[in-house]
Design a protein around this motif. Structure first.
Motif, PDB file in Angstrom:
ATOM      1  N   ILE A   1       1.119  -1.215  -0.137  1.00 33.23           N
ATOM      2  CA  ILE A   1      -0.297  -0.045   0.424  1.00 33.23           C
ATOM      3  C   ILE A   1       0.575   1.133   0.171  1.00 33.23           C
ATOM      4  O   ILE A   1       1.821   0.815   0.729  1.00 33.23           O
ATOM      5  CB  ILE A   1      -1.060  -0.335   1.336  1.00 33.23           C
ATOM      6  CG1 ILE A   1      -1.709  -1.290   1.172  1.00 33.23           C
ATOM      7  CG2 ILE A   1      -1.561   1.340   1.281  1.00 33.23           C
ATOM      8  CD1 ILE A   1      -3.033  -1.583   2.049  1.00 33.23           C
ATOM      9  N   VAL A   2       0.578   2.431  -0.410  1.00 33.61           N
ATOM     10  CA  VAL A   2       1.426   3.438  -0.352  1.00 33.61           C
ATOM     11  C   VAL A   2       1.447   3.831   0.765  1.00 33.61           C
ATOM     12  O   VAL A   2      -0.342   4.713   1.050  1.00 33.61           O
ATOM     13  CB  VAL A   2       1.277   3.804  -1.918  1.00 33.61           C
ATOM     14  CG1 VAL A   2      -0.332   4.691  -1.805  1.00 33.61           C
ATOM     15  CG2 VAL A   2       2.461   5.309  -2.165  1.00 33.61           C
ATOM     16  N   GLY A   3       2.069   4.630   1.731  1.00 30.97           N
ATOM     17  CA  GLY A   3       2.040   6.230   2.281  1.00 30.97           C
ATOM     18  C   GLY A   3       1.596   5.375   3.754  1.00 30.97           C
ATOM     19  O   GLY A   3       1.576   3.979   3.729  1.00 30.97           O
ATOM     20  N   ALA A   4       0.832   6.139   5.043  1.00 32.42           N
ATOM     21  CA  ALA A   4       1.299   5.566   5.953  1.00 32.42           C
ATOM     22  C   ALA A   4      -0.065   5.131   5.930  1.00 32.42           C
ATOM     23  O   ALA A   4       0.095   4.254   7.008  1.00 32.42           O
ATOM     24  CB  ALA A   4       1.225   7.067   7.255  1.00 32.42           C
ATOM     25  N   ALA A   5      -0.210   4.858   5.313  1.00 30.26           N
ATOM     26  CA  ALA A   5      -2.186   3.766   5.604  1.00 30.26           C
ATOM     27  C   ALA A   5      -1.588   2.204   5.150  1.00 30.26           C
ATOM     28  O   ALA A   5      -2.329   1.769   6.236  1.00 30.26           O
ATOM     29  CB  ALA A   5      -2.818   4.053   3.930  1.00 30.26           C
ATOM     30  N   GLY A   6      -0.395   1.706   5.065  1.00 30.48           N
ATOM     31  CA  GLY A   6       0.156   1.065   4.734  1.00 30.48           C
ATOM     32  C   GLY A   6       0.823   0.129   6.459  1.00 30.48           C
ATOM     33  O   GLY A   6       0.456  -1.165   6.684  1.00 30.48           O
ATOM     34  N   LEU A   7       1.116   1.059   7.199  1.00 24.77           N
ATOM     35  CA  LEU A   7       1.277   0.919   8.590  1.00 24.77           C
ATOM     36  C   LEU A   7       0.106   0.116   9.699  1.00 24.77           C
ATOM     37  O   LEU A   7       0.793  -1.020   9.981  1.00 24.77           O
ATOM     38  CB  LEU A   7       1.548   1.804   9.527  1.00 24.77           C
ATOM     39  CG  LEU A   7       2.312   1.460  10.872  1.00 24.77           C
ATOM     40  CD1 LEU A   7       3.261   0.892  10.504  1.00 24.77           C
ATOM     41  CD2 LEU A   7       2.242   3.441  11.242  1.00 24.77           C
TER      42      LEU A   7
ATOM     43  N   LEU B   1       8.199   1.567   8.366  1.00 24.53           N
ATOM     44  CA  LEU B   1       9.876   1.710   8.995  1.00 24.53           C
ATOM     45  C   LEU B   1       9.815   3.317   8.889  1.00 24.53           C
ATOM     46  O   LEU B   1      10.363   3.906  10.115  1.00 24.53           O
ATOM     47  CB  LEU B   1      10.990   1.607   7.831  1.00 24.53           C
ATOM     48  CG  LEU B   1      10.711  -0.265   8.138  1.00 24.53           C
ATOM     49  CD1 LEU B   1      12.149  -0.361   6.898  1.00 24.53           C
ATOM     50  CD2 LEU B   1      11.090  -0.089   9.329  1.00 24.53           C
ATOM     51  N   VAL B   2       9.503   4.491   8.140  1.00 19.10           N
ATOM     52  CA  VAL B   2      10.082   5.729   8.194  1.00 19.10           C
ATOM     53  C   VAL B   2       9.100   6.010   9.970  1.00 19.10           C
ATOM     54  O   VAL B   2       9.182   6.573  10.968  1.00 19.10           O
ATOM     55  CB  VAL B   2       9.457   7.037   7.563  1.00 19.10           C
ATOM     56  CG1 VAL B   2      10.027   8.015   7.947  1.00 19.10           C
ATOM     57  CG2 VAL B   2      10.897   6.307   6.055  1.00 19.10           C
TER      58      VAL B   2
ATOM     59  N   ALA C   1       9.904  12.122  15.030  1.00 19.36           N
ATOM     60  CA  ALA C   1      10.500  12.895  13.815  1.00 19.36           C
ATOM     61  C   ALA C   1      10.241  11.611  12.330  1.00 19.36           C
ATOM     62  O   ALA C   1       9.586  12.816  11.843  1.00 19.36           O
ATOM     63  CB  ALA C   1      11.507  13.443  14.202  1.00 19.36           C
ATOM     64  N   GLY C   2      10.113  10.893  12.685  1.00 27.46           N
ATOM     65  CA  GLY C   2       9.952   9.700  11.059  1.00 27.46           C
ATOM     66  C   GLY C   2       9.007   9.960  11.237  1.00 27.46           C
ATOM     67  O   GLY C   2       8.099  10.542   9.662  1.00 27.46           O
TER      68      GLY C   2
END
Ligand SMILES: NC(=O)C1=CN([C@@H]2O[C@H](COP(=O)(O)OP(=O)(O)OC[C@H]3O[C@@H](n4cnc5c(N)ncnc54)[C@H](OP(=O)(O)O)[C@@H]3O)[C@@H](O)[C@H]2O)C=CC1
Ligand SMILES: CC(=O)[C@@H](O)[C@H](O)COP(=O)(O)O
Ligand SMILES: [Mn+2]
Length: 392
Positions: free
Chosen positions: A98-104, A125-126, A318-319
């Motif tokens: 998935i693209v972006g923070a939505a994949g977390l 990971l970021v 910060a990430g």
């Protein structure tokens, strides 16, 4: 049979993963495929791979998906909870594309069921490297890198003692504007930024390549995944994208990973790991290539690289703030609200504001804190972008 799921099946990484799995149907049982807007393609993939379940993250598209899959016996679901349920369905190997923070969140759920998570979604990971690693360790799950540079580093490290590593060099193509005069960058359009010189990828990562935010994320990803210190990680511009990364050892040796710009190599390596299988990628003819070029990256052209170092120095959350601000800045650029060169300004201002407010500190990372920081950073970044747009 290996049970596999693909989160983000309809995207560029997803399609490459489907391609590899479709070549060996007797070895794979496809559990869940997830997508977003492209339900037509999602349904085709689900039928072709005989998946158990197809999920779109958009509830309003559920009926369309169901219509296309009616009579096939393939289960259909929609929405963010359904996405998490898909990630939780027992599987041996899950592609996180998935693209972006939505994949977390779905990535974390997949780790909790003990699956091997093939991580293309570098944003996870970021945003939350510590949380991903802790979750994998707690549930006996494995994280494997899929990003081409990180797959290359992992391959160069096989059989090596990681304490013998002096430095890691990840290569950057330089993206769409590497040869543009600096003063023209402000007028670059989304269409121009969406053309990558070497790789065929989704639009967001392609624009991030042009701004070097992709490489900035990758520097942080290298730090988080392998644990190398920021001073050990270097970026070099390599316009051909044939060397993906190099690992330098204390004895002076440099191990380079060389291959065509085709993600099926890194995906296939993660799919069959620790075996190496024959993969349908071009075999390079080095004589035809003749020459490989390298340049130092210019931080005036690509301020994102400096920001990545600041993020690693800040640590904590910060990430998560960096990635969220970058995603919002990218949206504002794609919507023509701000200029190409304003993206770095939006991200820098957001980071400074959140740090000033003490919002980036954390002792032990929890998903709620990451999501809260993501939310705060997006709000700040939208404000920063609006101010820039008003001033222009
Ligand atoms: N493309 C590449 O070669 C590489 C990509 N990566 C990383 O891999 C990831 C995927 O990249 P790429 O394949 O290029 O991206 P794409 O935009 O091509 O695909 C993204 C996928 O995620 C789905 N999606 C989009 N938004 C959401 C959401 N909010 N919730 C759930 N699903 C969503 C899309 O569905 P739909 O299209 O149906 O709307 C699609 O399936 C990124 O993290 C990227 O940085 C890393 C290295 C190389
Ligand atoms: C294929 C891949 O891993 C991308 O992340 C790639 O690295 C993008 O190219 P840039 O080197 O231009 O960022
Ligand atoms: Mn990469």
């Amino acid at each position: 049979m290996k049970r596999v799921s693909i989160l983000g099946a309809t995207g560029s990484i997803g399609e490459n993963t489907v391609d590899l799995i479709a070549r060996a149907p007797e070895e794979h049982k496809v559990v869940a495929l997830t997508g977003g807007r492209n339900v037509v393609r999602l349904a085709e993939q689900a039928i072709a791979l005989n998946a158990e379940l197809a999920v779109t993250c958009y509830p309003e598209l559920k009926q369309q998906l169901a219509d296309r899959l009616s009579g096939t016996g393939i289960e259909v679901a929609a929405g963010s909870e359904a996405l998490l349920d898909a990630a939780a369905r027992p599987a041996d190997w899950v592609m996180s594309a998935i693209v972006g923070a939505a994949g977390l969140p779905p990535g974390l759920v997949a780790l909790k069921q003990g699956a091997t998570l093939a991580l293309a979604n570098k944003e996870s990971l970021v945003c939350a490297g510590a949380l991903l690693k802790e979750t994998a360790a707690a549930h006996g799950a494995t994280l494997l890198p899929v990003d081409s540079e990180h797959s290359a580093v992992a391959q160069a490290l096989v059989g090596e003692d990681i304490s013998a590593v002096e430095r890691v060099i990840i290569t950057a193509s330089g993206g769409a504007f590497r040869d543009w005069p600096l003063e023209r960058l402000a007028e670059a359009t989304p269409e121009q930024a969406s053309k990558h010189p070497n790789w065929d990828m989704g639009q967001r990562i392609t624009v991030d390549s042009a701004s070097m935010f992709n490489k900035a994320l990758e520097v942080i990803e290298t730090h988080e995944y392998f644990g190398f210190s920021p001073s050990q990680i270097e970026v070099i511009v390599h316009p051909q994208s044939l060397i993906h990364a190099l690992v330098g050892f204390h004895d002076g040796a440099l191990m380079a990973h060389v291959g065509p710009p085709d993600m099926r190599h890194a995906i296939g390596y993660a799919l069959y790991y620790p075996e190496r299988r024959a993969l349908p990628v071009e075999r390079l003819d080095l004589v035809k290539i003749g020459q490989l070029d390298f340049r130092a990256p210019c931080e005036r052209r690509w301020p994102a690289l400096r920001l990545a170092r600041e993020v690693m120095a800040m640590g904590g959350l910060a990430g998560a703030a960096f990635n969220a601000a970058k995603e919002q800045a990218l949206d504002a650029f794609l919507a023509r609200q701000i200029r190409f060169t304003d993206m770095a300004t939006v991200v820098e201002e957001t980071l400074e504001a959140l740090e000033r407010d003490g919002a980036l500190k954390c002792d032990r990372m929890r998903l709620d804190d990451v999501m809260e920081t993501d939310h705060l950073a997006r709000k700040r970044a939208v404000e920063a972008a609006s101010l820039i747009a008003t001033d222009a």
